[in-house]
Design an enzyme around this catalytic site. Structure first.
Site, mmCIF file in Angstrom:
data_model
loop_
_atom_site.group_PDB
_atom_site.id
_atom_site.type_symbol
_atom_site.label_atom_id
_atom_site.label_comp_id
_atom_site.label_asym_id
_atom_site.label_seq_id
_atom_site.Cartn_x
_atom_site.Cartn_y
_atom_site.Cartn_z
ATOM 1 N N GLU A 1 0.865 -1.183 0.000
ATOM 2 C CA GLU A 1 0.000 0.000 0.000
ATOM 3 C C GLU A 1 0.900 1.230 0.000
ATOM 4 O O GLU A 1 1.569 1.526 0.988
ATOM 5 C CB GLU A 1 -0.914 -0.027 1.218
ATOM 6 C CG GLU A 1 -1.843 -1.229 1.199
ATOM 7 C CD GLU A 1 -2.799 -1.255 2.380
ATOM 8 O OE1 GLU A 1 -2.778 -0.303 3.184
ATOM 9 O OE2 GLU A 1 -3.553 -2.232 2.491
ATOM 10 N N ASP B 1 -4.442 9.287 10.495
ATOM 11 C CA ASP B 1 -3.106 8.831 10.853
ATOM 12 C C ASP B 1 -2.589 9.472 12.132
ATOM 13 O O ASP B 1 -2.802 10.661 12.387
ATOM 14 C CB ASP B 1 -2.137 9.122 9.710
ATOM 15 C CG ASP B 1 -2.469 8.310 8.475
ATOM 16 O OD1 ASP B 1 -2.704 7.106 8.640
ATOM 17 O OD2 ASP B 1 -2.507 8.875 7.373
#
Length: 275
Positions: A56, A67
C-alpha cells in the site's frame, strides 16, 4: 439504487481478487511514497514487496486525519524531501510487476490533482485500486465513476457504528476488500486489538462477499496470528516506519523487511493467544 454502474475490473484489480481467493490471509505493507527520501524509498518498498503480499503506497498529505504521529511525521518527511505525484506514479509503476499495489491516500489531494487524471494514471501505472479512508459514500459517485471506468478498485474504511443498510451500500460500491479498523482511533496504536473486531468482521461477512482486511494498530506477529482466525488481510504501516526510523541507513530497510517476513509467517501459522 447503486451509486455507480456495473464495471469490469482491470487486470491488476483482477489479480488482487485472485490472490485473496488463492492464498491464506494476506499481509498488506503500507509506507508513504518518498519516505524516508526519494533515493531510499523505492529500495525500501521493493524489499517490502518481496516480504509481503500487497504493498500500500501512501500518497503523502499535509492533513492525514486517520493517521497518528508516526505516519504524519513520515508523510511530512517525504513532502519535505520533494515528493511529487509524478514520483508516486513512478513508484507504482516500479512495484506493479512484482506485487499487488494499492494506493492509500486522502480525497482532497486526489481531487486537486483531478479525478479523471488520477484514475487514468494510476491504472496505467498498474495499481489495483485506491484506499480512501475519508471518502464518504454519499459523496463518492464522481470518483467511483472515474475509478470504475478504468478498472480500479476503491477500498472503503468501514466503521462498526454504521448501520447494516449503510454497510451494504458501501460494500456495493467497493472493490478489492473492505478495510475494518482493528483498534479505535488513529494509526500507530500499539495496544491490543479491539475485542469487538471479530464480531464486526463476522457482521461484514453477512452483508458482503468482499474480503475484509484489518488495520490501524496492527504491529506485532501475535496480532497477525490473531487476525488469521477471522480476517482476510492484516494491514501494517506505522510499525514499518518505526523500524526504518529506529535503524539508520540500510539497517532500517533490513529491519522493515524482517518484520514483514515475521508478520507474514504469523498469518500462515496456526493462531496463538489473542494479543
Amino acid at each position: 439504487m447503486p451509486v455507480h454502474p456495473p464495471h469490469a475490473p482491470g487486470r491488476a484489480a483482477l489479480a488482487l481478487d485472485a490472490a485473496f481467493r488463492a492464498r491464506g490471509p494476506l499481509l498488506g505493507a503500507y509506507l508513504p511514497a518518498g519516505y524516508p527520501d526519494r533515493a531510499t524509498s523505492l529500495d525500501l518498498l521493493h524489499q517490502l514487496a518481496l516480504a509481503s503480499d500487497v504493498v500500500e503506497v501512501g500518497w503523502p498529505y499535509t492533513d492525514p486525519m486517520m493517521d497518528g504521529p508516526v505516519i504524519q511525521e513520515a508523510g511530512a518527511q517525504a513532502l519535505a524531501a520533494g515528493f511529487t505525484v509524478r514520483h508516486l506514479m513512478e513508484t507504482v509503476r516500479s512495484l506493479a510487476p512484482i506485487t499487488h499495489v494499492l494506493v492509500m491516500g486522502y480525497y482532497q489531494p486526489l481531487y486537486r490533482y483531478g479525478l479523471r487524471r488520477a484514475a487514468e494514471e494510476l491504472a496505467a501505472a498498474g495499481a489495483a485500486g485506491v484506499i480512501l479512508p475519508d471518502l464518504n459514500i454519499d459523496e463518492a459517485a464522481p470518483w467511483l465513476a472515474e475509478a470504475r471506468r478504468v478498472g480500479l478498485h476503491t477500498v472503503f474504511v468501514v466503521a462498526p457504528t454504521a448501520s447494516d443498510e449503510r454497510l451494504r451500500r458501501i460494500a456495493a460500491a467497493a472493490g478489492g476488500m473492505l478495510y475494518a479498523p482493528a483498534t479505535s482511533g488513529v494509526t500507530g496504536t500499539t495496544g491490543s486489538l479491539s475485542a469487538s473486531l471479530p464480531s464486526f468482521v463476522h457482521r461484514l461477512r453477512t452483508l458482503t462477499s468482499l474480503p475484509v482486511g484489518a488495520g490501524i494498530g496492527v504491529s506485532r506477529p501475535e496480532q497477525a496470528a490473531r487476525l488469521r482466525q477471522f480476517a482476510d488481510a492484516a494491514i501494517v504501516g506505522s510499525a514499518f516506519i518505526r523500524a526504518v526510523r529506529d535503524n539508520p541507513g540500510r539497517a532500517g530497510i533490513a529491519a522493515a523487511a524482517q518484520l514483514a517476513g515475521e508478520l507474514r509467517q504469523a498469518l500462515r501459522l496456526p493462531a496463538v493467544a489473542a494479543a
